[in-house]
Design an enzyme around this catalytic site. Structure first.
Site, short mmCIF file in Angstrom:
data_model
loop_
_atom_site.label_atom_id
_atom_site.label_comp_id
_atom_site.label_asym_id
_atom_site.label_seq_id
_atom_site.Cartn_x
_atom_site.Cartn_y
_atom_site.Cartn_z
N GLU A 590 0.86 -1.19 0.00
CA GLU A 590 0.00 0.00 0.00
C GLU A 590 0.89 1.23 0.00
OE1 GLU A 590 -2.82 2.37 3.20
OE2 GLU A 590 -2.93 0.17 3.18
N GLU A 595 -2.65 11.37 3.37
CA GLU A 595 -3.65 11.13 4.39
C GLU A 595 -3.69 12.34 5.31
OE1 GLU A 595 -4.28 6.74 5.77
OE2 GLU A 595 -2.12 7.11 5.75
#
Length: 702
Positions: A590, A595
């Site tokens: 990932e 974020e």
């Protein structure tokens, strides 16, 4: 004759009554000094520096073992052993002092000299990264947000506080960490304090060194402790069995004094970044905390890792400009829907939809909106505490687990999870500080539960009751206990009890008199057994993905976006390995391009997850970007065979290495979403109504 017998019996009865009415005279147990103190030492023959000490003595209650003179002892009970690792290479003799304590605090002691032959080996590549060509000097990555932080042990990120660039006192930033080594495998560590020899110190620790000081609450201080703490020692990097690595600096510390006992988990070690996590053991008795530190080589100075992104990828191979109103382009995007498993693996609170209220393209922007529904509950939360074994009359015999010490390792299934948390209702029959939570997420199975293992099995042959304190948001909830043999799942017993009150503590009693004689070393708990998790989520949002439509290997991603705001919001622009269905996460890999969490407004995070570094141990960087929810910024990722760089507005703030052993050398697809709450998003603002992530474009260059 009969009269004589009667008289004697009457006299005996009177004497017995007289004696029974008198108070017992207090007696003092004899205070006996422990004797025949012997110490058995076992030195590992692999030159690792490991030593195991096993003391014994008559009339000893416990032993204090001092491995390094002047340091805190290791305390063990009679019959136990203590282990220690010396982190200085070479042949030397070291004293180990053992003190045996008996009743009343009396003691006897002895000191043994142990001959050591230590060769602490750090592999060449790791040694070069931390120590350069023989000496490497590290300083705080002060210009980047998140270089210093603190959080609870229950999470793996600095939930409580994450420092912005240059936010802390300058007496922290002028410290230098020096790591050195030589050809004889001697690994040296020195902390060089800055101006005035002052060290930045947690306010709760000031009185450890300065008993007469009056520190101000929550106001950390600069103090000179060079005459009281260790600044020059050795170091070693320990490869742990679980794949993590520990940096051990012995009795020293890494710049900020927060009572971390010399050992720090290495979150990232690269040529230009050293990220660490240490667990405090507070002097003042407060709960331990996780402290996060990020350092860069001194020659990077205040520029940190903020160099301009120089890309090798300039050919646009795909983009979505979001210039056609309506639903997202079906040639590029599909949807994830619902609540997933355990809130998409992160205890998230939202349910994903494809509704235009949650995801739409309009005015040349993709808009993903998280909304409070005003109805339903994202999860039902229960609490439990104080497992106690009791006799048939429900009289407590022993405490099995009260969640006040080291937290057990919880395992959840079918949409439930547990964690040790602060007592949310210190009242009634339960005024303890810590309890366990039980979260039953939306859509959780009727048999969703959690379990933890015990140090020793429970025996119900005599004491055949279990007592459990519970707190439930409703009465009539079935609380099932399943006691298992962890080595043989076919050996178990199940018993039920039902809550009778709501929103307050009560104690449930479980009858185990019919339990077979198995080794019950695992406790499984189910709340509201037989009923599925809540049907409606308190929040809705959207998650779109390019899986099977647009997938890429290597390149430069650029996304221009404005982020939502509000406590609990968790927007992300990221990529997931295209083989995740057959190669489950984290093996699939990932890459988190961006974020953000509303509880840490304006701190932007980037991470990579792989089998060795994932979840709380991911290779993560962060930076302060003012106005992320008011202005558009460009979030980029440069992905090659050798490294992955993350940048905001053209400035690199995080770089990780890549090689053939990692899962970042194959096709990945894009995911854009806004989550609510969960393990990273944190607490959701009770006044939250809605907020939107707007994406101007996302582009792929190769």
């Amino acid at each position: 004759m009969k009269r004589a017998i009667s008289y004697c019996m009457g006299l005996f009865t009177a004497l017995a009554l007289l004696i029974s009415c008198q108070e017992d005279e207090p007696t003092l147990d004899a205070v006996i000094v422990p004797s025949n103190l012997t110490v058995n030492t076992l030195v590992a023959d692999d030159q690792s520096g490991n030593v195991t000490v096993t003391p014994s003595a008559e009339n000893a209650l416990n032993f204090h073992i001092i491995f390094n003179q002047g340091e805190d002892p290791v305390v063990i009970s009679n019959g136990e052993s203590a282990s220690f690792r010396y982190t200085r290479s070479g042949q030397f003799s070291t004293p180990i002092t053992v003190i045996a304590f008996g009743k009343g605090g009396v003691s006897s002691s002895t000191t043994v000299n142990v001959d050591m032959d230590v060769r602490l080996f750090i592999d060449e590549e790791t040694l070069r990264l931390i120590g350069g060509d023989g000496t490497k000097r590290w300083v705080w990555d002060r210009t980047v947000g998140g270089h210093f932080g603190v959080g609870p042990l229950t999470n793996s990120f600095p939930e409580f506080f994450s420092a912005g660039p240059n936010q802390l006192n300058s007496c922290l930033y002028d410290d230098v960490l020096v790591f050195s080594y030589d050809e004889n495998d001697n690994y040296g560590y020195t902390l060089e304090p800055g101006e005035g020899n002052e060290i930045f110190m947690n306010w709760t620790e000031v009185n450890r060194f300065f008993p007469d000081a009056t520190p101000q609450q929550f106001a950390d201080e600069c103090r000179d402790i060079t005459d009281q703490a260790v600044f020059d020692t050795s170091f070693v990097i320990i490869e742990n069995e679980d794949g993590t690595r520990t940096l051990d600096v012995g009795s020293s510390f890494l710049s900020y004094w927060s009572v971390i006992p010399g050992q720090y988990e290495i979150l990232e070690l690269s040529e230009n970044r050293l990220a660490l996590r240490g667990i405090s053991q507070p002097f003042n008795g407060d709960d331990p905390l996780a402290w996060y530190s990020v350092f860069v080589p001194e020659d990077q100075g205040d520029t940190g890792s903020g160099e301009a992104l120089e890309t090798v990828f300039n050919t646009l191979v795909w983009s979505d400009e979001f210039d056609v109103d309506g639903a997202p382009d079906p040639a590029n995007w599909t949807y994830d829907l619902g609540t997933g498993d355990n809130g998409w693996g992160n205890e998230e609170a939202q349910s994903y939809t494809s509704n235009a209220d949650n995801v739409v393209v309009e005015n040349d922007l993709l808009k993903i909106t998280a909304r409070a529904t005003g109805g339903g509950s994202a999860a039902d939360v229960y609490y439990y505490d104080s497992f106690r074994q009791a006799d048939a009359g429900a009289n407590p015999i022993q405490e099995v687990q009260d969640f006040e010490g080291t937290a057990p390792e919880f395992n959840g299934f079918e949409g439930a999870s547990s964690a040790v948390v602060g007592n949310p209702d210190i009242s009634g029959i339960n005024t303890s500080a810590n309890v366990a939570s039980f979260t039953k997420n939306a859509g959780a199975a009727t048999f969703a539960g959690t379990f933890f293992d015990l140090d020793a099995p429970l025996d119900f042959s005599v004491n055949n009751r279990l007592l459990l304190k519970t707190w439930s948001p409703k009465s009539g909830a079935v609380v099932r206990l399943k006691l298992e043999d962890s080595s043989d799942g076919s050996k178990f017993v199940e018993v039920d009890a039902t809550t009778t009150v709501e929103n307050q503590w009560e104690e449930l009693t479980y009858d185990l008199s019919a339990a077979p004689g198995f080794d019950y070393d695992r406790i499984v708990i189910f709340f509201d057994f037989g009923l599925a998790g809540p049907m409606g989520s308190a929040y809705t949002s959207a998650r779109i993905k390019s899986e099977g439509l647009q997938e890429f290997t290597y390149g430069r991603v650029a996304a221009r976006a404005k982020l939502p705001t509000g406590g609990g919001t968790w927007p992300a622009i990221w990529m997931l390995g295209g083989d995740y269905l057959t190669n489950p996460w984290p093996a699939a890999g990932e890459m988190d391009i961006m974020e953000h969490v509303g509880n840490q407004q304006d701190i932007v995070f980037a991470s990579t997850h792989d089998p060795n570094n994932f979840a709380g141990n991911a290779r993560t960087g962060s930076t302060l970007v003012s106005g992320v929810s008011e202005e558009f910024h460009i979030y980029e990722m440069e992905w090659t065979q050798t490294e992955i760089k993350f940048a905001v507005d053209g400035t690199v703030y995080h770089t990780v290495s890549n090689d053939g052993t990692l899962p970042f050398n194959k096709d990945f697809f894009f995911i854009l979403n806004v989550a609510m709450g969960g393990t990273f998003g944190g607490d959701i603002d009770s006044n939250f109504t809605q907020s939107t992530m707007e994406v101007d474009y996302i582009r792929m260059y190769q």
